[in-house]
Design a protein around this motif. Sequence first.
Motif, PDB file in Angstrom:
ATOM      1  N   GLN A  70       0.836  -1.207   0.000  1.00 28.89           N
ATOM      2  CA  GLN A  70       0.000   0.000   0.000  1.00 28.89           C
ATOM      3  C   GLN A  70       0.868   1.253   0.000  1.00 28.89           C
ATOM      4  O   GLN A  70       0.573   2.219  -0.702  1.00 28.89           O
ATOM      5  CB  GLN A  70      -0.943  -0.004   1.205  1.00 28.89           C
ATOM      6  N   VAL A  71       1.935   1.232   0.781  1.00 31.43           N
ATOM      7  CA  VAL A  71       2.869   2.366   0.797  1.00 31.43           C
ATOM      8  C   VAL A  71       3.444   2.594  -0.596  1.00 31.43           C
ATOM      9  O   VAL A  71       3.530   3.734  -1.070  1.00 31.43           O
ATOM     10  CB  VAL A  71       3.991   2.139   1.836  1.00 31.43           C
ATOM     11  N   ILE A  72       3.802   1.511  -1.278  1.00 32.82           N
ATOM     12  CA  ILE A  72       4.353   1.619  -2.631  1.00 32.82           C
ATOM     13  C   ILE A  72       3.336   2.271  -3.568  1.00 32.82           C
ATOM     14  O   ILE A  72       3.687   3.160  -4.354  1.00 32.82           O
ATOM     15  CB  ILE A  72       4.789   0.230  -3.139  1.00 32.82           C
ATOM     16  N   GLN A  73       2.082   1.864  -3.462  1.00 34.34           N
ATOM     17  CA  GLN A  73       1.037   2.457  -4.310  1.00 34.34           C
ATOM     18  C   GLN A  73       0.841   3.929  -3.992  1.00 34.34           C
ATOM     19  O   GLN A  73       0.759   4.767  -4.891  1.00 34.34           O
ATOM     20  CB  GLN A  73      -0.283   1.709  -4.128  1.00 34.34           C
ATOM     21  N   ASP A  74       0.752   4.260  -2.720  1.00 33.81           N
ATOM     22  CA  ASP A  74       0.558   5.650  -2.309  1.00 33.81           C
ATOM     23  C   ASP A  74       1.746   6.516  -2.709  1.00 33.81           C
ATOM     24  O   ASP A  74       1.581   7.662  -3.138  1.00 33.81           O
ATOM     25  CB  ASP A  74       0.336   5.739  -0.801  1.00 33.81           C
ATOM     26  N   TYR A  75       2.943   5.966  -2.571  1.00 31.82           N
ATOM     27  CA  TYR A  75       4.164   6.695  -2.926  1.00 31.82           C
ATOM     28  C   TYR A  75       4.171   7.030  -4.419  1.00 31.82           C
ATOM     29  O   TYR A  75       4.546   8.138  -4.805  1.00 31.82           O
ATOM     30  CB  TYR A  75       5.385   5.868  -2.547  1.00 31.82           C
ATOM     31  N   ALA A  76       3.738   6.094  -5.238  1.00 36.09           N
ATOM     32  CA  ALA A  76       3.703   6.323  -6.689  1.00 36.09           C
ATOM     33  C   ALA A  76       2.791   7.494  -7.035  1.00 36.09           C
ATOM     34  O   ALA A  76       3.079   8.265  -7.955  1.00 36.09           O
ATOM     35  CB  ALA A  76       3.256   5.059  -7.411  1.00 36.09           C
ATOM     36  N   ILE A  77       1.715   7.634  -6.297  1.00 37.20           N
ATOM     37  CA  ILE A  77       0.783   8.748  -6.536  1.00 37.20           C
ATOM     38  C   ILE A  77       1.351  10.050  -5.983  1.00 37.20           C
ATOM     39  O   ILE A  77       1.381  11.074  -6.664  1.00 37.20           O
ATOM     40  CB  ILE A  77      -0.582   8.435  -5.894  1.00 37.20           C
ATOM     41  N   GLU A  78       1.805  10.009  -4.750  1.00 39.53           N
ATOM     42  CA  GLU A  78       2.263  11.212  -4.046  1.00 39.53           C
ATOM     43  C   GLU A  78       3.568  11.783  -4.600  1.00 39.53           C
ATOM     44  O   GLU A  78       3.742  12.987  -4.655  1.00 39.53           O
ATOM     45  CB  GLU A  78       2.433  10.874  -2.563  1.00 39.53           C
ATOM     46  N   MET A  79       4.471  10.902  -5.016  1.00 44.54           N
ATOM     47  CA  MET A  79       5.829  11.349  -5.346  1.00 44.54           C
ATOM     48  C   MET A  79       6.211  11.155  -6.811  1.00 44.54           C
ATOM     49  O   MET A  79       7.385  11.269  -7.166  1.00 44.54           O
ATOM     50  CB  MET A  79       6.838  10.618  -4.452  1.00 44.54           C
ATOM     51  N   ALA A  80       5.237  10.857  -7.671  1.00 42.17           N
ATOM     52  CA  ALA A  80       5.522  10.644  -9.093  1.00 42.17           C
ATOM     53  C   ALA A  80       6.386  11.772  -9.638  1.00 42.17           C
ATOM     54  O   ALA A  80       6.197  12.929  -9.250  1.00 42.17           O
ATOM     55  CB  ALA A  80       4.227  10.536  -9.884  1.00 42.17           C
ATOM     56  N   PRO A  81       7.386  11.449 -10.446  1.00 38.23           N
ATOM     57  CA  PRO A  81       7.649  10.177 -11.094  1.00 38.23           C
ATOM     58  C   PRO A  81       8.503   9.216 -10.271  1.00 38.23           C
ATOM     59  O   PRO A  81       8.830   8.132 -10.751  1.00 38.23           O
ATOM     60  CB  PRO A  81       8.384  10.584 -12.369  1.00 38.23           C
ATOM     61  N   LYS A  82       8.888   9.598  -9.047  1.00 38.68           N
ATOM     62  CA  LYS A  82       9.650   8.653  -8.213  1.00 38.68           C
ATOM     63  C   LYS A  82       8.775   7.462  -7.888  1.00 38.68           C
ATOM     64  O   LYS A  82       7.541   7.576  -7.824  1.00 38.68           O
ATOM     65  CB  LYS A  82      10.126   9.332  -6.929  1.00 38.68           C
ATOM     66  N   ARG A  83       9.441   6.309  -7.659  1.00 39.47           N
ATOM     67  CA  ARG A  83       8.658   5.109  -7.352  1.00 39.47           C
ATOM     68  C   ARG A  83       9.510   4.087  -6.628  1.00 39.47           C
ATOM     69  O   ARG A  83      10.730   4.124  -6.662  1.00 39.47           O
ATOM     70  CB  ARG A  83       8.034   4.517  -8.601  1.00 39.47           C
TER      71      ARG A  83
END
Length: 87
Positions: A70-83
């Motif tokens: 879930q953190v990985i999914q949220d991070y992709a949204i919050e910090m795009a393009p970082k992943r």
Amino acid sequence: MTFDLTGITSKAALHQLFKEKLGFEEWYGPSWDAFWDSIVAIVEMPPVLTLTNWEEFADCCPRDMEILRQVIQDYAIEMAPKRIVLA
């Protein structure tokens, strides 16, 4: 940047790896909230953080693996393009 999770079989060990390799603050402890705060606001994350050989951790800590996903999914949204990716 790639982290090999071979031998990581506990939440504490995973968080210690993150703390050491990503340069988290001294106060950082094995908490998903502290992890989130650190990766979005405190440390400079690499463009892509790849986690390999994560299956053993997932087997030993299924609930924490669910949280990490879930953190990985949220991070992709919050910090795009970082992943963060599981490989």
